[in-house]
Design a protein around this motif. Structure first.
Motif, mmCIF file in Angstrom:
data_model
loop_
_atom_site.group_PDB
_atom_site.id
_atom_site.type_symbol
_atom_site.label_atom_id
_atom_site.label_comp_id
_atom_site.label_asym_id
_atom_site.label_seq_id
_atom_site.Cartn_x
_atom_site.Cartn_y
_atom_site.Cartn_z
ATOM 1 N N ILE A 176 -13.811 -26.391 66.139
ATOM 2 C CA ILE A 176 -12.757 -27.319 65.750
ATOM 3 C C ILE A 176 -12.013 -27.819 66.979
ATOM 4 N N SER A 177 -11.323 -28.920 66.780
ATOM 5 C CA SER A 177 -10.400 -29.451 67.773
ATOM 6 C C SER A 177 -9.050 -29.609 67.099
ATOM 7 N N GLY A 178 -8.047 -29.973 67.871
ATOM 8 C CA GLY A 178 -6.715 -30.106 67.299
ATOM 9 C C GLY A 178 -5.921 -31.207 67.965
ATOM 10 N N MET A 179 -4.833 -31.602 67.297
ATOM 11 C CA MET A 179 -3.853 -32.506 67.887
ATOM 12 C C MET A 179 -2.566 -31.723 68.097
ATOM 13 N N TYR A 180 -1.839 -32.062 69.153
ATOM 14 C CA TYR A 180 -0.635 -31.289 69.457
ATOM 15 C C TYR A 180 0.383 -32.177 70.167
ATOM 16 N N ARG A 181 1.600 -31.681 70.172
ATOM 17 C CA ARG A 181 2.686 -32.334 70.907
ATOM 18 C C ARG A 181 2.953 -31.540 72.173
ATOM 19 N N LYS A 182 3.030 -32.218 73.316
ATOM 20 C CA LYS A 182 3.248 -31.526 74.579
ATOM 21 C C LYS A 182 4.564 -30.755 74.563
ATOM 22 N N MET A 183 4.538 -29.574 75.202
ATOM 23 C CA MET A 183 5.724 -28.741 75.275
ATOM 24 C C MET A 183 6.646 -29.219 76.392
ATOM 25 N N ASP A 184 7.929 -28.914 76.238
ATOM 26 C CA ASP A 184 8.899 -29.325 77.253
ATOM 27 C C ASP A 184 8.711 -28.559 78.562
ATOM 28 N N SER A 185 8.343 -27.277 78.449
ATOM 29 C CA SER A 185 8.141 -26.444 79.637
ATOM 30 C C SER A 185 6.758 -26.687 80.222
ATOM 31 N N ARG A 186 6.699 -27.008 81.497
ATOM 32 C CA ARG A 186 5.413 -27.235 82.156
ATOM 33 C C ARG A 186 4.575 -25.962 82.181
ATOM 34 N N VAL A 187 5.228 -24.816 82.348
ATOM 35 C CA VAL A 187 4.510 -23.541 82.386
ATOM 36 C C VAL A 187 3.898 -23.237 81.028
ATOM 37 N N PHE A 188 4.691 -23.369 79.966
ATOM 38 C CA PHE A 188 4.161 -23.105 78.630
ATOM 39 C C PHE A 188 3.081 -24.121 78.266
ATOM 40 N N GLU A 189 3.262 -25.364 78.662
ATOM 41 C CA GLU A 189 2.239 -26.379 78.386
ATOM 42 C C GLU A 189 0.918 -25.992 79.042
ATOM 43 N N TRP A 190 0.972 -25.567 80.302
ATOM 44 C CA TRP A 190 -0.248 -25.175 80.999
ATOM 45 C C TRP A 190 -0.872 -23.942 80.359
ATOM 46 N N ALA A 191 -0.057 -22.906 80.106
ATOM 47 C CA ALA A 191 -0.588 -21.637 79.608
ATOM 48 C C ALA A 191 -1.128 -21.757 78.186
ATOM 49 N N VAL A 192 -0.387 -22.442 77.304
ATOM 50 C CA VAL A 192 -0.799 -22.526 75.902
ATOM 51 C C VAL A 192 -2.002 -23.458 75.745
ATOM 52 N N LEU A 193 -2.014 -24.595 76.462
ATOM 53 C CA LEU A 193 -3.161 -25.494 76.365
ATOM 54 C C LEU A 193 -4.420 -24.806 76.892
ATOM 55 N N ARG A 194 -4.281 -24.073 77.976
ATOM 56 C CA ARG A 194 -5.419 -23.319 78.521
ATOM 57 C C ARG A 194 -5.915 -22.294 77.499
ATOM 58 N N ALA A 195 -4.977 -21.598 76.845
ATOM 59 C CA ALA A 195 -5.364 -20.594 75.847
ATOM 60 C C ALA A 195 -6.055 -21.248 74.655
ATOM 61 N N ARG A 196 -5.534 -22.364 74.194
ATOM 62 C CA ARG A 196 -6.138 -23.049 73.046
ATOM 63 C C ARG A 196 -7.549 -23.514 73.371
ATOM 64 N N LEU A 197 -7.759 -23.960 74.598
ATOM 65 C CA LEU A 197 -9.075 -24.471 74.962
ATOM 66 C C LEU A 197 -10.105 -23.360 75.153
ATOM 67 N N ASP A 198 -9.665 -22.095 75.076
ATOM 68 C CA ASP A 198 -10.624 -20.995 75.073
ATOM 69 C C ASP A 198 -11.391 -20.935 73.753
ATOM 70 N N TYR A 199 -10.768 -21.459 72.675
ATOM 71 C CA TYR A 199 -11.457 -21.401 71.376
ATOM 72 C C TYR A 199 -11.635 -22.774 70.728
ATOM 73 N N ALA A 200 -10.863 -23.761 71.135
ATOM 74 C CA ALA A 200 -10.973 -25.097 70.557
ATOM 75 C C ALA A 200 -11.928 -25.951 71.389
#
Length: 305
Positions: free
Chosen positions: A149-173
């Protein structure tokens, strides 16, 4: 889809508090699941007792959507939802940063995969349409064990959280599309991709339309109709709910919506809301009532919050 590149600017002292937050999430995600869920229940009990503007939002939403309940029953649902917020925080951590081994041990049942397989056999993309429930991130990770699957998302305000969470999501998406990347999303669907999508929040967009949600006019994004029209994808309602105790999660894919999209954008958007309303009624305490779903009001209607 490539992972986001790391920038040395993410290590600036201004970003250190965010890194502490990411580290805490990682630690939580690697706790044994019974302990993790127990902590979620303790946190939920605290959330329920601490005064917060979010309680007022949940109270207003539930009073609007469940007028048939007594005041006592509405208050009980509000408290159950606020307790659920504690579990939501743990489930987000597990969904984002839990190991593959931990995710594989989460009890799960899934029904309706034959609908997805039939669409793929016809070479069609699939829009899995769901709602904003407390366990949405974890259930997206769970379903990814069975389908890409893939997903749609809204970018996070924190650059660190945006990098870490997007990287984590792309491990399975397979891919993650910014909510404004319509071109990329349509191309993905045209190529037979499967996209998880939740159109049930008040986005205050020019593409909103007022259609009923629990009988209340709700500003609802019309993108489900437009994405299906532009890509030829089928729309499949995606249900998921947490079972009692530590019994895990029940996931279900319904048959594709018939004659969707139609020529009527408003009717299609209303049909999607009907589907999401049915999901909510199956597990009302697990829906995200602390979101200002009715913030945008039709002209002449009084504010809710």
């Amino acid at each position: 889809m490539p992972r986001p590149p790391f920038s040395r600017s993410l290590l600036a002292p201004l970003q250190w508090p965010a890194w502490l937050g990411v580290g805490a999430i990682w630690v939580i995600a690697h706790l044994p699941r019974p302990l993790l869920m127990g902590l979620g229940r303790l946190l939920g009990a605290l959330v329920q007792r601490v005064p917060s503007p979010r309680r007022h939002i949940a109270e207003a939403n539930i009073a609007l959507c469940f007028p048939e309940l007594s005041k006592t029953e509405q208050a009980a649902l509000v408290n159950a939802h606020l307790r659920d917020i504690g579990l939501m925080m743990m489930e987000f951590a597990l969904g984002w940063m839990g190991s593959e081994r931990a995710i594989s041990r989460v009890p799960m049942t899934i029904e309706g995969l034959e609908h997805l397989e039939a669409a793929r056999a016809q070479g069609k993309g699939v829009l899995l349409v769901g709602g904003h429930f407390s366990h949405l991130e974890l259930c997206a990770r769970l379903v990814s064990q069975r389908i890409r699957i893939s997903g749609m998302y809204r970018k996070m305000d924190s650059r660190v959280f945006e990098w870490a969470v997007l990287r984590a999501r792309l491990d399975y998406a397979e891919a993650m599309f910014d909510k404004d990347d319509i071109r990329g999303t349509v191309k993905h669907l045209r190529n037979g991709g499967t996209l998880w999508y939740a159109p049930d929040q008040d986005m205050r967009s020019k593409d909103n339309a007022f259609v009923p949600f629990f009988g209340v006019p709700a500003a609802t994004i019309t993108a489900t109709h437009h994405l299906a029209r532009m890509s030829g994808a089928v729309v499949i309602p995606f249900h998921h709910r947490r079972l009692a105790g530590n019994a895990g999660y029940a996931l279900r894919l319904d048959a594709p919506l018939e004659h969707f999209p139609s020529a009527d954008t408003l009717d299609d958007t209303a049909r999607v809301n009907v589907c999401i309303e049915a999901m909510v009624r199956a597990a009302p305490e697990q829906y995200l009532w602390v979101h200002k779903r009715f913030k945008t009001r039709p002209e002449g209607y009084p504010p809710i919050y």
